[in-house]
Design a protein around this motif. Structure first.
Motif, PDB file in Angstrom:
ATOM      1  N   PRO A 228     -12.310 -98.820 -32.152  1.00 37.26           N
ATOM      2  CA  PRO A 228     -12.763 -98.092 -30.962  1.00 37.26           C
ATOM      3  C   PRO A 228     -11.573 -97.729 -30.076  1.00 37.26           C
ATOM      4  CG  PRO A 228     -14.035-100.104 -31.293  1.00 37.26           C
ATOM      5  CD  PRO A 228     -12.846-100.176 -32.205  1.00 37.26           C
ATOM      6  N   ARG A 232     -14.869 -93.790 -24.246  1.00 38.40           N
ATOM      7  CA  ARG A 232     -16.134 -93.751 -24.986  1.00 38.40           C
ATOM      8  C   ARG A 232     -16.119 -94.612 -26.250  1.00 38.40           C
ATOM      9  NH1 ARG A 232     -17.793 -87.281 -24.714  1.00 38.40           N
ATOM     10  NH2 ARG A 232     -17.747 -87.085 -22.427  1.00 38.40           N
ATOM     11  N   SER A 233     -15.012 -95.327 -26.459  1.00 41.97           N
ATOM     12  CA  SER A 233     -14.881 -96.208 -27.629  1.00 41.97           C
ATOM     13  C   SER A 233     -15.148 -95.474 -28.933  1.00 41.97           C
ATOM     14  CB  SER A 233     -15.829 -97.411 -27.506  1.00 41.97           C
ATOM     15  OG  SER A 233     -15.470 -98.205 -26.402  1.00 41.97           O
ATOM     16  N   LYS A 234     -14.668 -94.238 -29.015  1.00 42.00           N
ATOM     17  CA  LYS A 234     -14.856 -93.448 -30.224  1.00 42.00           C
ATOM     18  C   LYS A 234     -13.918 -93.957 -31.321  1.00 42.00           C
ATOM     19  CE  LYS A 234     -14.949 -88.637 -31.820  1.00 42.00           C
ATOM     20  NZ  LYS A 234     -14.698 -87.222 -31.444  1.00 42.00           N
ATOM     21  N   ARG A 246      -5.635 -87.518 -31.703  1.00 43.97           N
ATOM     22  CA  ARG A 246      -6.721 -87.769 -30.757  1.00 43.97           C
ATOM     23  C   ARG A 246      -6.290 -87.459 -29.321  1.00 43.97           C
ATOM     24  NH1 ARG A 246     -10.777 -91.694 -30.279  1.00 43.97           N
ATOM     25  NH2 ARG A 246     -11.401 -90.915 -32.332  1.00 43.97           N
TER      26      ARG A 246
END
Length: 337
Positions: A228, A232-234, A246
């Motif tokens: 994560p 948003r812990s994507k 990213r």
């Protein structure tokens, strides 16, 4: 008078110590409730810049960590000797990532490889020219592996660098036991070729999270986990390049380097804490020598390793040593030890 090349003399005995401390000595049995130590596996791809060799080795000395360096063999060839490499389906002297800038740079890199190996680090293969081998045959992979080993073993002679350290060729023939595919791109033929080429492990996979690496057909298969990241812990692959894409779309944004370093650190630390407080599955983190976003991800690595690798219940070790420990344990179990 020509400037002499700086070559550190390593003895055969020094290289022999590389494999002497793979596994810890047997210890008394722990209570069933006791957790194993948290394993952290930190690696570097391509291993080009001399300054980053020095910086990573210094980090290891400060923290007690042992790293894996996945070397691209084209960086052991100068512009004059690049023709020694022939990739599958390519002409001589072709590479996706260039070659060493000069003979002196090759000599400096060979010195760093020798120093790292003598300090207990793991030298792995990242193939040679960083080509995508997803469509290669088994014969193609074996040719690439053969080229890597030939260039590593004969690097001093190929480039006219002397003296060659005693024990260098023995080291080159036997010390490289692991592989990571360029672009993490694999095919079935790769896994058929790896054991035949003498590799014990592959680190080309990607997994949904930290996981115990399985051993299939004699090859232990490691995978970079999704971890994560961000508010948003994507999930993102736990590698600096993936964070670079990213954070900034793969373009340099040096003004945000501190922000990106902080985000990367917190992603690494959260992934670590989840395992340390949980199942303690091995955590794998991957890096390149390239300092993306003004070195943000190296800054995050140094902060992270400086905190966790020194912890009593943590070991930051190489892939080679992890595999050796697992195989030693399996062998002991098989004989009833």
């Amino acid at each position: 008078m020509p400037h002499p090349f700086r070559v550190l003399a390593f003895s055969l005995a020094a290289f022999a110590t590389i494999g002497a401390a793979f596994a810890d000595p047997p210890k008394s049995r722990q209570p069933i409730s006791a957790k194993p130590k948290q394993i952290v596996l930190i690696s570097f791809d391509s291993a080009r810049e001399i300054s980053q060799w020095e910086r990573s080795r210094a980090l290891a000395k400060r923290t007690g960590a042992r790293f894996t360096y996945f070397l691209s063999c084209v960086f052991l060839l100068s512009p004059e000797t690049r023709g020694q490499y022939v990739a599958p389906g390519k002409g001589a002297g072709k590479s996706n990532i260039g070659f060493a800038a000069s003979k002196q740079e090759v000599a400096d890199r060979l010195e760093q490889i020798g120093l790292a190996a003598s300090e207990g680090h793991d030298i792995g293969s990242h193939a040679c020219g960083h080509f995508d081998g997803k469509d290669w045959s088994k014969a193609d992979w074996l040719a690439e592996f053969g080229g890597f080993r030939h260039i590593l073993e004969n690097a001093y002679a190929i480039n006219g660098i002397s003296p060659e350290p005693p024990g260098w060729r023995e080291f080159a023939r036997h010390a490289v036991t692991g592989f990571r595919a360029p672009y993490l791109s694999t095919d079935r033929a790769l896994y058929e070729a790896l054991p035949e080429a003498g590799f014990h492990y592959d680190a080309s996979g990607v997994s949904n999270g930290p996981a115990l690496p399985p051993t299939k057909n004699g090859t232990t298969r490691f995978a970079l986990p999704l971890i994560p990241e961000g508010s948003r812990s994507k999930p993102v692959v736990a590698m600096d390049y993936n964070l670079y894409v990213r954070h900034s779309g793969g373009f340099e944004m040096p003004a945000k380097a501190d922000e990106f370093a902080d985000r990367a650190y917190h992603a690494f630390r959260a992934a670590f804490d989840a395992q340390y407080d949980g199942k303690r599955l091995p955590l794998e983190l991957g890096f390149h020598f390239t300092q993306m976003n003004n070195g943000a991800y190296w800054d995050a690595l140094e902060r992270f390793a400086g905190e966790v690798c020194v912890m009593r219940q943590v070991e930051c070790i190489s892939f080679r040593d992890y595999v050796a420990r697992q195989r030693a344990g399996q062998a002991q179990a098989a004989v009833g030890g």
